[in-house]
Design a protein around this motif. Structure first.
Motif, PDB file in Angstrom:
ATOM      1  N   ILE A 256       0.879  -1.065  -0.078  1.00  7.12           N
ATOM      2  CA  ILE A 256      -0.044   0.167   0.100  1.00  7.12           C
ATOM      3  C   ILE A 256       1.016   1.209   0.114  1.00  7.12           C
ATOM      4  N   GLU A 257       0.565   1.995  -0.970  1.00  7.55           N
ATOM      5  CA  GLU A 257       1.388   3.470  -0.829  1.00  7.55           C
ATOM      6  C   GLU A 257       0.726   4.359  -0.043  1.00  7.55           C
ATOM      7  N   GLY A 258       1.323   4.999   0.873  1.00 14.70           N
ATOM      8  CA  GLY A 258       0.835   6.043   1.826  1.00 14.70           C
ATOM      9  C   GLY A 258       1.780   6.830   2.361  1.00 14.70           C
ATOM     10  N   LYS A 259       1.514   7.760   3.042  1.00 18.72           N
ATOM     11  CA  LYS A 259       2.226   8.591   3.774  1.00 18.72           C
ATOM     12  C   LYS A 259       1.925   8.403   5.272  1.00 18.72           C
ATOM     13  N   ILE A 260       3.271   8.319   6.156  1.00 16.81           N
ATOM     14  CA  ILE A 260       2.901   8.104   7.638  1.00 16.81           C
ATOM     15  C   ILE A 260       4.009   9.100   8.217  1.00 16.81           C
ATOM     16  N   LEU A 261       3.656   9.867   9.029  1.00 16.71           N
ATOM     17  CA  LEU A 261       4.432  10.834   9.682  1.00 16.71           C
ATOM     18  C   LEU A 261       3.949  10.627  11.125  1.00 16.71           C
ATOM     19  N   GLU A 262       5.126  10.735  11.742  1.00 17.99           N
ATOM     20  CA  GLU A 262       5.233  10.933  13.173  1.00 17.99           C
ATOM     21  C   GLU A 262       5.001  12.393  13.601  1.00 17.99           C
TER      22      GLU A 262
END
Length: 534
Positions: A256-262
């Motif tokens: 799955i392509e996606g953006k995860i930010l802390e």
């Protein structure tokens, strides 16, 4: 591989891996990330081998040399795989002689992958030197069995999710507040209710990314040929560093392509998605009590249309109604949201009540579901699921579906409950019928007598009806009469179920007899007390 085969494989792998840990000095928390890293390596090798045939078949031939050009990372990415460096392949690690340092080799494999794929930089575990060498070699062999090497498709994604669940059940996330994994029953009910099949998906408290993964399953269940990454764009924000790493690994394993930010969602809105999301899903931390009401970002936050829930002292008692507004504000003009919330929030007073009133008056609160105890693996508390829908049909604008599902569960163990397939189908059918859709809308692939029994028992005509003790559609006037409470139990009533096999009359006679004996004893004691001369 059938679902039964996958379940057997999950159990076999977990039992083998957990037995190895049991014979070591490692805690579940110490074991979790390195073990999941090996799952990723094994999966990457399998997907690489599958993609290799397709990639080489599609490579263009150079007209000058008559030979095919060399494959690139982009070729493999298009096939949903990682182009693995030679020393990052699982088969290389399995074949290492005993004289080689296996821990160093695995650490190096992780570094090689991160160097090639910047999105994974810094998230893969590289602490294998903390493992005993024999334990590590045995663990590598566990994931090299024939059934594992031959596994295709999404098998490894399901194994990864299964391992996350088992670690959560063991309390391996205790250092992270137990927040990295939301039980599948709750995630799946949210997904079946809001049916996220396209557009922008956001989870601002994403944990290990389970909402995104189950959304991908939902899309594939309805159209196996549809590309998940063409259908949806996912964005996740997560406060805890370890959880954010788990989420990135989870997305990578599922392709799955996606953006995860802390980041801290209370003080940031990093993706600037206010008013842009088609679907929002979340299981945020409950009752967070240390939110800084004076933080400049919070005072200017466009995600708080109804204001911050300030106490008389100008502080924020807890963050529940910050979350409730974030999820609402992220939605576009037809967006839907589903999220887990502390049970106390449905009746909270003071500033929280005023915010709840304003949310209700928008007409976009669609449904509230009460969930009983023991659905969480490390906490026994009940909760509520809230649902917003900005695309409600006009006839439902000022109506809210109340579902009291506290007595709807399957007992898995003495301390864990979940929803069975029958429950999942039935509860979703209630929501569908309320919306005016067919009962099986979004669940056409699981219809049949084996899953429709509970629904038909409660709705024999196949049409929506208020059911005492289970569900009721309420209008704005009823909610106002209940002082803007969103607790389903206030509306649906209580269904008293009689056990026809129980001898009520005989039991009443027995109680009367016991009561008469107790009265006689009381009278005797009273006589004795009164006969005493002081």
């Amino acid at each position: 591989m059938t679902q039964a085969d996958i379940k057997n494989l999950e159990k076999e792998l977990w039992d083998a891996a957990d037995e190895l840990r049991g014979n070591s000095k490692l805690t579940a928390a110490e074991y979790k990330d390195p073990l999941l890293g090996l799952v990723l390596l094994r999966f990457a090798q399998n997907r690489y081998e599958d993609a290799k045939i397709q990639v080489e078949r599609n490579l263009a031939i150079n007209p000058r040399t008559g030979e095919k050009r060399a494959a690139t990372k982009d070729d493999y990415a298009a096939a949903g795989a990682i182009l693995l460096p030679e020393k990052a392949k699982y088969e290389y690690l399995v074949a290492l002689p005993e004289s080689e340092d296996i821990a160093e080799a695995i650490n190096n494999a992780m570094k090689l992958i991160e160097a090639e794929y910047p999105d994974l930089a810094g998230i893969l575990p590289k602490s294998y030197q903390e493992f005993d060498a024999k334990l590590l070699r045995d663990l590598v062999r566990v994931f090299n069995a024939d059934a594992v090497r031959n596994a295709k498709g999404d098998v490894f994604g399901r194994i990864y999710e299964f391992f996350l669940m088992k670690f959560s059940m063991q309390g391996a996330g205790a250092q992270e507040g137990g927040e990295f994994f939301t039980p599948p029953s709750l995630v799946n009910l949210i997904i079946h209710f809001i049916q996220p099949n396209q557009g922008i998906i956001h989870d601002p408290a994403c944990g290990s990314g389970g909402m995104f993964v189950q959304t991908a399953h939902f899309i594939k269940d309805h159209d196996p040929n549809r590309s998940v990454n063409e259908a949806i764009t996912v964005y996740g924000t997560e406060l805890k560093s370890n959880n954010a790493k788990l989420a990135k690994m989870n997305l990578a394993i599922h392709g799955i392509e996606g953006k995860i930010l802390e980041s801290n969602s209370f003080y940031t809105n990093p993706f600037h998605l206010t008013g842009k999301c088609d679907f929002v899903m979340a299981n945020p931390p409950f009752n967070v009590d240390r939110v800084d009401a004076k933080n400049k970002f919070l005072t200017e936050d466009d995600r708080l249309p109804f204001g911050a829930p300030l106490t008389g002292k100008g502080t924020i008692g807890n963050g529940n109604y910050l979350w409730a507004q974030y999820f609402y504000s992220y939605l576009n003009e037809t967006g839907r949201a589903g999220f887990v919330m502390a049970s106390s929030a449905t009746d909270a007073g003071n500033a929280e009540k005023l915010i709840r009133q304003k949310l209700i008056e928008t007409g976009h609160v669609e449904c509230i579901v009460s969930v009983g105890n023991n659905f969480f693996y490390t906490r026994s508390l009940p909760c509520h699921l809230w649902f917003y829908n900005k695309g409600k049909k006009p006839e439902n604008k000022n109506k809210i579906l109340m579902i009291d599902a506290r007595k709807v569960f399957r007992k898995v163990t003495t301390t864990i409950n979940d929803f069975s397939e029958e429950h999942m189908f039935g509860l979703t059918a209630i929501m569908n019928l309320f919306r005016g859709d067919p009962a099986d809308h979004g669940m056409e692939h699981v219809t049949g007598s084996e899953v429709e029994g509970w629904f038909k028992e409660h709705f024999p005509k196949g049409q929506y009806q208020d059911v005492e003790g289970l569900c009721k559609v309420v209008d704005l006037e009823e909610v106002i009469a209940q002082d803007y409470s969103l607790t389903p139990g206030r509306y649906v009533g209580v269904n008293i179920e009689l056990d026809m096999d129980f001898d009520y009359q005989g039991r009443i006679k027995m109680i009367h007899s016991e009561l008469a004996e107790l009265n006689n004893e009381a009278n005797k004691l009273m006589s004795q007390i009164q006969s005493i001369n002081l």
